[in-house]
Design a protein around this motif. Structure first.
Motif, PDB file in Angstrom:
ATOM      1  N   VAL A 265      -5.672  19.101  -2.977  1.00 42.02           N
ATOM      2  CA  VAL A 265      -5.287  19.631  -1.779  1.00 42.02           C
ATOM      3  C   VAL A 265      -3.854  19.461  -1.453  1.00 42.02           C
ATOM      4  CG1 VAL A 265      -6.145  19.501   0.640  1.00 42.02           C
ATOM      5  CG2 VAL A 265      -7.880  19.304  -0.943  1.00 42.02           C
ATOM      6  N   THR A 266      -3.448  18.349  -1.668  1.00 41.68           N
ATOM      7  CA  THR A 266      -2.163  17.899  -1.338  1.00 41.68           C
ATOM      8  C   THR A 266      -0.961  18.303  -2.274  1.00 41.68           C
ATOM      9  OG1 THR A 266      -2.198  15.584  -1.784  1.00 41.68           O
ATOM     10  CG2 THR A 266      -3.283  16.038   0.171  1.00 41.68           C
ATOM     11  N   GLY A 267      -1.316  18.213  -3.531  1.00 44.03           N
ATOM     12  CA  GLY A 267      -0.328  18.142  -4.401  1.00 44.03           C
ATOM     13  C   GLY A 267       0.215  16.961  -4.872  1.00 44.03           C
ATOM     14  N   CYS A 268      -0.080  15.921  -4.227  1.00 47.31           N
ATOM     15  CA  CYS A 268       0.413  14.290  -4.466  1.00 47.31           C
ATOM     16  C   CYS A 268      -0.334  13.677  -5.484  1.00 47.31           C
ATOM     17  CB  CYS A 268       0.342  13.722  -3.053  1.00 47.31           C
ATOM     18  SG  CYS A 268       1.339  14.205  -1.772  1.00 47.31           S
ATOM     19  N   PRO A 269       0.177  13.293  -6.252  1.00 48.92           N
ATOM     20  CA  PRO A 269      -0.439  12.603  -7.377  1.00 48.92           C
ATOM     21  C   PRO A 269      -0.967  11.183  -6.972  1.00 48.92           C
ATOM     22  CG  PRO A 269       1.791  12.152  -7.788  1.00 48.92           C
ATOM     23  CD  PRO A 269       1.810  13.201  -6.752  1.00 48.92           C
ATOM     24  N   ILE A 270      -2.158  10.699  -7.653  1.00 47.92           N
ATOM     25  CA  ILE A 270      -2.728   9.251  -7.335  1.00 47.92           C
ATOM     26  C   ILE A 270      -1.864   8.525  -8.339  1.00 47.92           C
ATOM     27  CG2 ILE A 270      -4.709   8.076  -7.432  1.00 47.92           C
ATOM     28  CD1 ILE A 270      -6.478  10.273  -6.669  1.00 47.92           C
ATOM     29  N   LYS A 271      -1.255   7.547  -8.064  1.00 50.58           N
ATOM     30  CA  LYS A 271      -0.458   6.823  -8.713  1.00 50.58           C
ATOM     31  C   LYS A 271      -1.263   5.391  -9.119  1.00 50.58           C
ATOM     32  CE  LYS A 271       3.958   8.639  -8.388  1.00 50.58           C
ATOM     33  NZ  LYS A 271       5.433   8.675  -8.535  1.00 50.58           N
ATOM     34  N   PHE A 272      -1.750   4.787  -8.187  1.00 52.19           N
ATOM     35  CA  PHE A 272      -2.768   3.611  -8.445  1.00 52.19           C
ATOM     36  C   PHE A 272      -3.969   3.582  -7.650  1.00 52.19           C
ATOM     37  CE2 PHE A 272       1.886   2.031  -8.438  1.00 52.19           C
ATOM     38  CZ  PHE A 272       1.846   1.566  -9.781  1.00 52.19           C
ATOM     39  N   ILE A 273      -4.989   2.744  -8.294  1.00 55.09           N
ATOM     40  CA  ILE A 273      -6.234   2.575  -7.679  1.00 55.09           C
ATOM     41  C   ILE A 273      -6.533   0.886  -7.351  1.00 55.09           C
ATOM     42  CG2 ILE A 273      -7.287   4.842  -8.311  1.00 55.09           C
ATOM     43  CD1 ILE A 273      -8.733   3.354 -10.548  1.00 55.09           C
ATOM     44  N   GLY A 274      -6.934   0.768  -6.320  1.00 55.37           N
ATOM     45  CA  GLY A 274      -7.543  -0.494  -5.951  1.00 55.37           C
ATOM     46  C   GLY A 274      -8.902  -0.679  -6.425  1.00 55.37           C
ATOM     47  N   VAL A 275      -9.219  -1.838  -7.265  1.00 53.54           N
ATOM     48  CA  VAL A 275     -10.772  -1.811  -7.856  1.00 53.54           C
ATOM     49  C   VAL A 275     -10.953  -3.239  -7.544  1.00 53.54           C
ATOM     50  CG1 VAL A 275     -10.551   0.066  -9.591  1.00 53.54           C
ATOM     51  CG2 VAL A 275      -9.634  -2.334 -10.276  1.00 53.54           C
ATOM     52  N   GLY A 276     -10.609  -3.949  -6.508  1.00 50.02           N
ATOM     53  CA  GLY A 276     -11.265  -5.477  -6.339  1.00 50.02           C
ATOM     54  C   GLY A 276     -10.103  -6.215  -5.293  1.00 50.02           C
ATOM     55  N   GLU A 277     -10.683  -7.256  -5.153  1.00 47.39           N
ATOM     56  CA  GLU A 277      -9.692  -8.091  -4.342  1.00 47.39           C
ATOM     57  C   GLU A 277      -8.648  -8.981  -4.986  1.00 47.39           C
ATOM     58  OE1 GLU A 277     -12.263 -10.351  -1.895  1.00 47.39           O
ATOM     59  OE2 GLU A 277     -13.368  -8.887  -1.044  1.00 47.39           O
ATOM     60  N   ARG A 278      -8.750  -9.116  -6.434  1.00 44.62           N
ATOM     61  CA  ARG A 278      -7.937 -10.024  -7.074  1.00 44.62           C
ATOM     62  C   ARG A 278      -6.507  -9.339  -7.259  1.00 44.62           C
ATOM     63  NH1 ARG A 278     -11.740  -8.862 -10.440  1.00 44.62           N
ATOM     64  NH2 ARG A 278     -10.167  -7.836 -11.952  1.00 44.62           N
ATOM     65  N   PRO A 279      -5.610 -10.184  -7.507  1.00 46.53           N
ATOM     66  CA  PRO A 279      -3.956  -9.780  -7.347  1.00 46.53           C
ATOM     67  C   PRO A 279      -3.975  -8.557  -8.451  1.00 46.53           C
ATOM     68  CG  PRO A 279      -4.054 -11.920  -7.142  1.00 46.53           C
ATOM     69  CD  PRO A 279      -5.470 -11.695  -7.345  1.00 46.53           C
ATOM     70  N   ASP A 280      -4.775  -8.772  -9.404  1.00 46.30           N
ATOM     71  CA  ASP A 280      -4.667  -7.825 -10.463  1.00 46.30           C
ATOM     72  C   ASP A 280      -5.333  -6.583 -10.685  1.00 46.30           C
ATOM     73  OD1 ASP A 280      -6.777  -9.368 -11.180  1.00 46.30           O
ATOM     74  OD2 ASP A 280      -6.487  -9.584 -13.371  1.00 46.30           O
ATOM     75  N   ALA A 281      -6.162  -6.542  -9.331  1.00 43.69           N
ATOM     76  CA  ALA A 281      -7.142  -5.741  -9.226  1.00 43.69           C
ATOM     77  C   ALA A 281      -6.310  -4.291  -8.689  1.00 43.69           C
ATOM     78  CB  ALA A 281      -8.228  -5.895  -8.311  1.00 43.69           C
ATOM     79  N   LEU A 282      -5.470  -4.017  -9.311  1.00 42.19           N
ATOM     80  CA  LEU A 282      -4.636  -2.648  -9.243  1.00 42.19           C
ATOM     81  C   LEU A 282      -4.240  -1.909 -10.618  1.00 42.19           C
ATOM     82  CD1 LEU A 282      -3.253  -1.252  -6.697  1.00 42.19           C
ATOM     83  CD2 LEU A 282      -1.142  -1.898  -7.702  1.00 42.19           C
ATOM     84  N   GLU A 283      -4.736  -0.821 -10.775  1.00 40.99           N
ATOM     85  CA  GLU A 283      -4.738  -0.222 -11.882  1.00 40.99           C
ATOM     86  C   GLU A 283      -3.766   1.101 -11.789  1.00 40.99           C
ATOM     87  OE1 GLU A 283      -8.566   0.768 -13.529  1.00 40.99           O
ATOM     88  OE2 GLU A 283      -9.304  -1.135 -13.831  1.00 40.99           O
ATOM     89  N   ALA A 284      -3.194   1.480 -12.918  1.00 47.55           N
ATOM     90  CA  ALA A 284      -2.424   2.917 -12.702  1.00 47.55           C
ATOM     91  C   ALA A 284      -3.555   3.834 -13.003  1.00 47.55           C
ATOM     92  CB  ALA A 284      -1.466   2.906 -14.100  1.00 47.55           C
ATOM     93  N   PHE A 285      -3.416   4.823 -12.100  1.00 45.72           N
ATOM     94  CA  PHE A 285      -4.233   6.029 -12.358  1.00 45.72           C
ATOM     95  C   PHE A 285      -4.447   6.783 -13.588  1.00 45.72           C
ATOM     96  CE2 PHE A 285      -6.079  10.078 -10.810  1.00 45.72           C
ATOM     97  CZ  PHE A 285      -7.563   9.648 -10.568  1.00 45.72           C
TER      98      PHE A 285
END
Length: 447
Positions: A265-285
């Protein structure tokens, strides 16, 4: 599992095509009707669904069985490729400038999780060998600055803030001077949450953009808001020119509407996803990995990356040998339980395996530190021969082990059952890794 509701419906639909000798238009239309309902129920944008199904139908109708592929597998392959393309095709990384510091500005609505996400992005960059600087530029929300400072202290990340300065634009300018002086890269700016219809607040973001000249403007979106998130992304993109999106709370989103719609819809890429509360719970998409998870093909690459980040290389090589030779003992079981605590919750790891149907009853399984103490006591009460060959542990041996470990026979029995499940899982992993010359053989599952 991410998108569990959508994944279950899509997998059930595609499974029905198994065994057909040829894909007729009627076969495809019936499957597409079910896929359409599944996507709409997942809150995927209607136009996105329409275009997606048109592309799938165009490729699927009338295709003969290809060599080594059943028609059902062919449809899975087509849907997989189109899902991947829908979400962007490939990973979109942070654009690093050749003249540091790289400036990353996080924007979004109130309550989307910008401050927590800012700390996660900084932690992620630090793990990549960077020297990030967090900037507390939210001067409106009570305790916002303190929240970022606390997160910075917990993660050992520097935070720039100014209690006296009330202008976010001025704070950003001072932070950039500080970053240049101390050699920080990137500079991650946490801005105040605002509604996209608030002209005054949006104008302030424009002024901050002018002052910071950010290389990345990332919109933090709550994935669980579905199409509302997409509408917000459209509005912010029109006014600011976003370079990407970060979807938070994706671990709680069983539908997936935002992830499947926002790029189209926007043309903007998803760069990261949050998958939890831990500090490392951020993944490249990775669109291809997400599509693979949705269709039940697993995500072995993410498992490997998590393991590489948490497990010593020599230990990993030894574990690989044990997988190949199916030489998994109770001592290995204890060692792996301790490693799993570093890698992440066991149910999340199981959800990344392809063909994990036999392990569905383990969903929600967590590793309790107190339980590990009990397990260690039980295993240490066994003889070396019993640890290597638990099949010899009869009733009298179980009573002796329970007495020696200060536990009950029931706890010993439970451990042995858990070990048997884990050994079967290790054999399953060994089969996955048993391709020619040690390479993982990736196959599309039967329809």
């Amino acid at each position: 599992m991410l998108f569990s509701s959508l994944a279950e419906k899509l997998q059930n639909t595609l499974r029905k095509l198994k065994g057909k000798g040829k894909l007729t238009e009627s076969d495809v239309n019936e499957a597409l009707r079910e896929i359409r309902l599944a996507l709409l129920e997942a809150d995927v944008n209607f136009k996105v669904v329409k275009d997606f199904l048109a592309r799938v139908k165009e490729r699927a109708v009338g295709q003969e069985v290809q060599q080594s592929l059943t028609p059902g597998q062919q449809v899975v392959k087509i849907v997989y490729e189109e899902l991947t393309a829908l979400m962007g095709g490939g990973e979109t990384k942070i654009k690093w400038t050749g003249h540091p510091p790289t400036v990353i500005m996080l924007v979004g609505l109130q309550g989307a999780g910008k401050t927590t996400t800012a700390a996660k992005v900084a932690y992620y960059c630090q793990k990549q060998g960077r020297r990030p600087l967090l900037v507390a530029a939210d001067v409106y929300r009570p305790a916002a600055i303190r929240q970022l400072q606390v997160l910075g202290e917990q993660l050992k990340l520097p935070v720039f803030s100014s209690e006296q300065e009330k202008s976010p634009v001025r704070i950003v300018r001072l932070a950039l001077e500080e970053a240049s002086r101390l050699g920080h890269d990137p500079v991650i700016v946490d801005t105040a949450g605002r509604l996209h219809i608030n002209e005054e607040m949006m104008a302030e973001l424009g002024a901050m953009k002018e002052a910071a000249r950010p290389h990345e403007i990332l919109l933090v979106l709550d994935a669980m808001t579905g199409q509302d998130a997409v509408r917000v992304a459209e509005a912010f993109h029109r006014q600011l020119g976003l370079t990407g999106v970060i979807l938070t709370k994706l671990d709680g989103d069983t539908r997936g509407g935002a992830a499947l719609s926002v790029r189209a819809v926007t043309g903007c890429p998803i760069k990261f996803i949050g998958v939890g509360e831990r500090p490392d719970a951020l993944e490249a998409f990775h669109p291809d990995r997400i599509a693979s998870r949705i269709l039940g093909m697993g995500d072995v690459l993410t498992i490997i990356e998590k393991a590489q980040a948490a497990i010593d290389r020599d230990e990993a090589l030894e574990f690989q040998r044990k997988l190949r030779q199916q030489d998994f003992t109770l001592e290995d079981f204890l060692r792996q339980l301790k490693q799993v605590q570093k890698v992440g919750p066991l149910d999340e790891l199981l959800g990344l395996l392809p063909g994990t149907g036999p392990w569905k009853h383990l969903k929600g399984l967590q590793v309790d530190p107190k339980e590990i103490v009990h397990i260690e006591a039980i295993i240490q009460s066994m003889t070396p021969e019993e640890r290597r060959n638990p099949g010899i542990i009869n009733a009298s041996r179980r009573r002796r082990i329970a007495a020696g470990s200060g536990t009950t026979v029931q706890e010993v029995n439970r451990l042995l059952r858990q070990f048997d499940e884990a050994r079967r899982l290790m054999q399953h992993l060994g089969d996955l890794a048993g391709g020619k010359k040690g390479k993982v053989k990736v196959k599309f599952p039967p329809g």
